[in-house]
Design a protein around this motif. Sequence first.
Motif, PDB file in Angstrom:
ATOM      1  N   HIS A   1      32.579  71.227  43.458  1.00 38.22           N
ATOM      2  CA  HIS A   1      31.777  71.386  42.247  1.00 38.22           C
ATOM      3  C   HIS A   1      32.591  72.047  41.134  1.00 38.22           C
ATOM      4  O   HIS A   1      32.589  71.574  39.986  1.00 38.22           O
ATOM      5  CB  HIS A   1      30.537  72.215  42.590  1.00 38.22           C
ATOM      6  CG  HIS A   1      29.621  72.472  41.455  1.00 38.22           C
ATOM      7  ND1 HIS A   1      28.998  71.473  40.745  1.00 38.22           N
ATOM      8  CD2 HIS A   1      29.199  73.639  40.901  1.00 38.22           C
ATOM      9  CE1 HIS A   1      28.235  72.007  39.804  1.00 38.22           C
ATOM     10  NE2 HIS A   1      28.343  73.319  39.880  1.00 38.22           N
ATOM     11  N   VAL A   2      33.292  73.109  41.464  1.00 34.94           N
ATOM     12  CA  VAL A   2      34.114  73.806  40.484  1.00 34.94           C
ATOM     13  C   VAL A   2      35.226  72.881  39.981  1.00 34.94           C
ATOM     14  O   VAL A   2      35.512  72.840  38.774  1.00 34.94           O
ATOM     15  CB  VAL A   2      34.679  75.116  41.084  1.00 34.94           C
ATOM     16  CG1 VAL A   2      35.765  75.718  40.214  1.00 34.94           C
ATOM     17  CG2 VAL A   2      33.550  76.113  41.302  1.00 34.94           C
ATOM     18  N   ALA A   3      35.820  72.104  40.885  1.00 36.14           N
ATOM     19  CA  ALA A   3      36.865  71.161  40.482  1.00 36.14           C
ATOM     20  C   ALA A   3      36.295  70.083  39.560  1.00 36.14           C
ATOM     21  O   ALA A   3      36.927  69.703  38.566  1.00 36.14           O
ATOM     22  CB  ALA A   3      37.509  70.533  41.713  1.00 36.14           C
TER      23      ALA A   3
ATOM     24  N   ASP B   1      30.270  76.224  51.030  1.00 39.29           N
ATOM     25  CA  ASP B   1      31.615  76.654  50.653  1.00 39.29           C
ATOM     26  C   ASP B   1      32.503  75.454  50.324  1.00 39.29           C
ATOM     27  O   ASP B   1      33.307  75.517  49.390  1.00 39.29           O
ATOM     28  CB  ASP B   1      32.239  77.526  51.740  1.00 39.29           C
ATOM     29  CG  ASP B   1      31.783  78.972  51.650  1.00 39.29           C
ATOM     30  OD1 ASP B   1      31.213  79.370  50.613  1.00 39.29           O
ATOM     31  OD2 ASP B   1      32.002  79.716  52.634  1.00 39.29           O
ATOM     32  N   ARG B   2      32.365  74.358  51.042  1.00 38.96           N
ATOM     33  CA  ARG B   2      33.130  73.134  50.729  1.00 38.96           C
ATOM     34  C   ARG B   2      32.626  72.500  49.433  1.00 38.96           C
ATOM     35  O   ARG B   2      33.410  72.086  48.588  1.00 38.96           O
ATOM     36  CB  ARG B   2      33.036  72.119  51.877  1.00 38.96           C
ATOM     37  CG  ARG B   2      33.814  72.507  53.124  1.00 38.96           C
ATOM     38  CD  ARG B   2      33.939  71.365  54.131  1.00 38.96           C
ATOM     39  NE  ARG B   2      32.711  70.620  54.379  1.00 38.96           N
ATOM     40  CZ  ARG B   2      31.780  70.918  55.287  1.00 38.96           C
ATOM     41  NH1 ARG B   2      31.934  71.983  56.056  1.00 38.96           N
ATOM     42  NH2 ARG B   2      30.715  70.157  55.449  1.00 38.96           N
TER      43      ARG B   2
ATOM     44  N   MET C   1      28.596  65.775  38.215  1.00 43.06           N
ATOM     45  CA  MET C   1      28.311  66.740  39.279  1.00 43.06           C
ATOM     46  C   MET C   1      27.534  66.093  40.418  1.00 43.06           C
ATOM     47  O   MET C   1      27.768  66.402  41.590  1.00 43.06           O
ATOM     48  CB  MET C   1      27.582  67.954  38.699  1.00 43.06           C
ATOM     49  CG  MET C   1      28.487  68.773  37.781  1.00 43.06           C
ATOM     50  SD  MET C   1      27.762  70.293  37.123  1.00 43.06           S
ATOM     51  CE  MET C   1      26.397  69.688  36.176  1.00 43.06           C
ATOM     52  N   GLN C   2      26.612  65.176  40.104  1.00 38.22           N
ATOM     53  CA  GLN C   2      25.847  64.502  41.152  1.00 38.22           C
ATOM     54  C   GLN C   2      26.766  63.682  42.054  1.00 38.22           C
ATOM     55  O   GLN C   2      26.535  63.596  43.253  1.00 38.22           O
ATOM     56  CB  GLN C   2      24.746  63.610  40.561  1.00 38.22           C
ATOM     57  CG  GLN C   2      23.835  63.006  41.609  1.00 38.22           C
ATOM     58  CD  GLN C   2      23.213  64.024  42.559  1.00 38.22           C
ATOM     59  OE1 GLN C   2      22.640  65.016  42.145  1.00 38.22           O
ATOM     60  NE2 GLN C   2      23.341  63.790  43.861  1.00 38.22           N
ATOM     61  N   ALA C   3      27.808  63.104  41.473  1.00 37.27           N
ATOM     62  CA  ALA C   3      28.773  62.355  42.291  1.00 37.27           C
ATOM     63  C   ALA C   3      29.416  63.280  43.321  1.00 37.27           C
ATOM     64  O   ALA C   3      29.609  62.894  44.483  1.00 37.27           O
ATOM     65  CB  ALA C   3      29.829  61.708  41.393  1.00 37.27           C
ATOM     66  N   THR C   4      29.715  64.505  42.905  1.00 40.40           N
ATOM     67  CA  THR C   4      30.281  65.477  43.849  1.00 40.40           C
ATOM     68  C   THR C   4      29.264  65.845  44.921  1.00 40.40           C
ATOM     69  O   THR C   4      29.577  65.834  46.117  1.00 40.40           O
ATOM     70  CB  THR C   4      30.739  66.745  43.096  1.00 40.40           C
ATOM     71  OG1 THR C   4      31.753  66.383  42.165  1.00 40.40           O
ATOM     72  CG2 THR C   4      31.279  67.798  44.058  1.00 40.40           C
TER      73      THR C   4
END
Length: 164
Positions: free
Chosen positions: A129-131, A123-124, A40-43
């Motif tokens: 994050h969800v992906a 929003d982006r 998640m941190q990478a995102t």
Amino acid sequence: MDHVDFITAQWARERPDLDVSAMGIIGRVARLYLSYQEGMQATFSRFGLNAAKFDVLATLRRAGAPYRLSPGALLQATMVASGTMTNRISRLEAEGLVLRQINPEDSRSLLIELSAEGLALIDRVVEGHVATQAQLLAAMPDAERTAFKTLLSRAQAAADQAVG
């Protein structure tokens, strides 16, 4: 044999009088948490954020229009210390992602609101994050994911009961 198995086998050899089965479960949960956080941190990094900034922006976004909360509501939703929240808000404000507004219902207090830039960014980011979260669980079939969610919920309840 994974790393947690290796550690618990060492303890079983050195202290056969101890039941270290809980250590194996908690060790895996801890390692899993770190793996999830890394993904998640990478995102977040792709968008110039960290988990702390994401947390505040996502909390404001989830609040719904007009995407504003009192600092106290932000504290409650994120469960961080007051000084930590003040620091996060200040950084996000300096980056133009949130605005401090005087509360129209009580001029002695402030509200923290997503700026237009902050709203567009979160929003982006939340889409990414969800992906990412879906990708982190993609190797697990739906039935396993459902069972895992149920077991994690039970484990959380048991841990809460044990400490609270």
